[in-house]
Design a protein around this motif. Sequence first.
Motif, PDB file in Angstrom:
ATOM      1  N   ASP A  91      14.784  63.998  87.559  1.00 43.98           N
ATOM      2  CA  ASP A  91      13.639  64.908  87.591  1.00 43.98           C
ATOM      3  C   ASP A  91      12.336  64.120  87.749  1.00 43.98           C
ATOM      4  N   ILE A  92      11.285  64.857  88.056  1.00 43.61           N
ATOM      5  CA  ILE A  92       9.919  64.330  88.050  1.00 43.61           C
ATOM      6  C   ILE A  92       9.180  64.819  86.812  1.00 43.61           C
ATOM      7  N   SER A 106      12.484  61.087  85.304  1.00 43.57           N
ATOM      8  CA  SER A 106      13.205  61.344  84.058  1.00 43.57           C
ATOM      9  C   SER A 106      14.626  61.824  84.335  1.00 43.57           C
ATOM     10  N   ALA A 107      15.578  61.164  83.700  1.00 37.91           N
ATOM     11  CA  ALA A 107      16.991  61.554  83.832  1.00 37.91           C
ATOM     12  C   ALA A 107      17.341  62.462  82.654  1.00 37.91           C
ATOM     13  N   ARG A 108      17.338  63.751  82.907  1.00 38.50           N
ATOM     14  CA  ARG A 108      17.452  64.725  81.807  1.00 38.50           C
ATOM     15  C   ARG A 108      18.780  64.646  81.076  1.00 38.50           C
ATOM     16  N   ASP A 109      19.866  64.321  81.807  1.00 38.59           N
ATOM     17  CA  ASP A 109      21.178  64.274  81.155  1.00 38.59           C
ATOM     18  C   ASP A 109      21.308  63.039  80.273  1.00 38.59           C
ATOM     19  N   ILE A 110      20.737  61.921  80.727  1.00 36.64           N
ATOM     20  CA  ILE A 110      20.723  60.727  79.883  1.00 36.64           C
ATOM     21  C   ILE A 110      19.841  60.978  78.663  1.00 36.64           C
ATOM     22  N   ILE A 125      16.753  66.718  91.541  1.00 37.13           N
ATOM     23  CA  ILE A 125      16.507  65.982  92.778  1.00 37.13           C
ATOM     24  C   ILE A 125      17.824  65.567  93.431  1.00 37.13           C
ATOM     25  N   ASN A 126      17.945  65.790  94.733  1.00 33.56           N
ATOM     26  CA  ASN A 126      19.083  65.277  95.505  1.00 33.56           C
ATOM     27  C   ASN A 126      18.753  63.908  96.091  1.00 33.56           C
TER      28      ASN A 126
END
Lengths: 419, 419
Positions: free
Chosen positions: B196-197, B232-236, B380-381
């Motif tokens: 994500d941003i 930002s990596a939301r799952d992490i 994001i892809n």
Amino acid sequence: MTLSKSWVDSANGATHPFPLNNLPYGVFSADGAEPHCGVAIGDMILDVTEAEAEGLIELSDEPLFDLPFWNPLMEEGPAVWAALRDRLTALLAEESEERGKVEPLLVAQADADMHMPFAVSEYTDFYAGRHHAQNVGTMFRGPENALPPNWLHIPIGYNGRASSVVVSGTDIRRPWGQLKGPNDDTPRFAPSQRFDIELEMGAIVGTPSDGPISVQEADDNIFGYVLLNDWSARDIQAWEYQPLGPFQAKATATSISPWIVTKAALEPFRCDTPTREVELLDHLKDVGPMLYDIDLSVIMTPEGKAATTIARTNYNEMYYSAAQQLAHHTTSGCPMNTGDLLGSGTISGPEKHNRGSLLELSWGGKEPLTLDSGETRSFINDGDTLVLTGEAKGDGFVIGFGDCTGKVLAALDTPYQRN
Amino acid sequence: MTLSKSWVDSANGATHPFPLNNLPYGVFSADGAEPHCGVAIGDMILDVTEAEAEGLIELSDEPLFDLPFWNPLMEEGPAVWAALRDRLTALLAEESEERGKVEPLLVAQADADMHMPFAVSEYTDFYAGRHHAQNVGTMFRGPENALPPNWLHIPIGYNGRASSVVVSGTDIRRPWGQLKGPNDDTPRFAPSQRFDIELEMGAIVGTPSDGPISVQEADDNIFGYVLLNDWSARDIQAWEYQPLGPFQAKATATSISPWIVTKAALEPFRCDTPTREVELLDHLKDVGPMLYDIDLSVIMTPEGKAATTIARTNYNEMYYSAAQQLAHHTTSGCPMNTGDLLGSGTISGPEKHNRGSLLELSWGGKEPLTLDSGETRSFINDGDTLVLTGEAKGDGFVIGFGDCTGKVLAALDTPYQRN
């Protein structure tokens, strides 16, 4: 491994922290000179800036030691680290033929002031001691929910504040902060009343990385270790830390011992992490003994009173090694730099007297400690001096770190009245 | 305030981001030269390194600009900041008598590569946007418990990772990390699927401090602002962030726009924070307008497809100003240094199209966005390019920041197989 003898007599004592086996790296000043690099040997410091200037040490075309930090040497990498250690050992060994040239370059530690041994690039602190996490979790969430669900799977860490890292001997000013006590209806701004220590080891990154690295690579990249006291304002922490972690509670100061003890000096003391309670994923698995058997203690001395050893523990109580912490730190691609400092997390052992923080020792203030002076303490009083010590015990020698000391001073009055 | 005219024609357009009123500071390279300091004017860059070398700018006995960062100028303090701005304005104004000397020192932006404009000392990120906190809190805890108890009393922040800050245009590699999805029994190590941003502004500390400072002092110490994308990596993040906050989820990269827009350039756009929902304690109270009216947007472009503006908001939506954040940052005595970077926190507005992250825009993935290309996105892809834009709108002129751009590349294969 046994004691390696030096022509510096004081280095040959069986309990001296700085025998030839150690050779830790610091930054000192004496006789009005600017701070620069030195190596401890017995009660003395070898002025390596002078040794380099006189051609006794030749490792690089550029001077590496006429600086107030060891970062350029750390950047040189493991081959140069080993070459320096070999050369220092040759110069200072009992059988050295260069004693005549080296002896004039010794300065008594008693005559020197110590400074930060390296420039801290960034500072990360972990929460990776099993007993500490269990103790703190039990106090806050009860014994069944003590460990967060992720704790046995990753070394939990947060980024700290490099600008707040200071060398042993620096006075620590009790912080103000916003806090909300259990009896407060609203938050207030006040000096911390629950100011605490955290007994930790600090690992120093020598070789930089830019992308994920393995646990073995991480171990290879670590240059050395220091004692580390992560001063913590528990009342500020309690109010601020949800949801994004500790911030101002940990930003007043973090003290480190003045000498970097190299990984090479600690090799004989490598030991395994404890048995895994849950199998780690591949990227964090142990690939060799990467903890160290280092006895640690905490000594508290009220102003003008007797000293009390309030805790004894060992670095081998950690659940995760510094190498595992560093490997985890890079999983996202986070670049790591020479001079990055990684705090181990508070090191507590299984027994009450093994606890590495006053929060645990006084069980959140419910069980105050009685000191040898007869005073009691739940947290730190103004004027108290806290000392961390560490030593690895060999066969007829020890590897010491030099004390990590700080005296807590009263908060300054009302910092916002000046406006 | 109206447009100040320059003899650089392109700077006189009513919608050009870099009129004489702006004069933002960057680091560029062109014609094979090493990166060094430059100032944007219209479509050109004034090579201030050359201007200083030729004696057109004289502020210090030491060269300030023949460097790949603006930190030495920032260290000089407000009087020198003002003197430089006055001198640049005089050199570049329509009526300048020195045009003949200055014109040869201009380089076309189209011919230059931009680099990091300053050396980031440390990086702190806040969580100080009211709508963002409400949105994220509602998703995770429901609307009644959306705001943590401390949120209206202090600007919640955490220390980020300075080593991961990159300049606009740098490709962003999708991170690996340990994560545990809602359908996973145990955690696994995998590339982030919820990358994500976060649309933010970054404030840059110019003048250092060593101890608590007031909100007014904090405002005085800020040098300038940039656009900031806190990838930002939301799952992490979901797996790691309890109890000590985001760590690897935010350590892959943080992108900033290439030009530092000075506080001086933004003066006409100062505005107040929103009405306080709860009165702040004295040390954090507003003492003047310290936010800025800056229109912001986020543009997403899938590889080879049309661009879509997916969010529009304004910096004036923040609940806390950068000055309040910086003042809070010092309450514990935390030393702040030249080059410290403070992220505002995600800037969302009250409406759905005002949201500054995909987490909010897609409501945690439950309401995917439809792009102008017809594709849908929750996160994001690989191959997507994300652009942040910002401009303050004056009377016949704008103050622009230059885009903050990053393209997301596929994760590298299995980084741990090499061992």
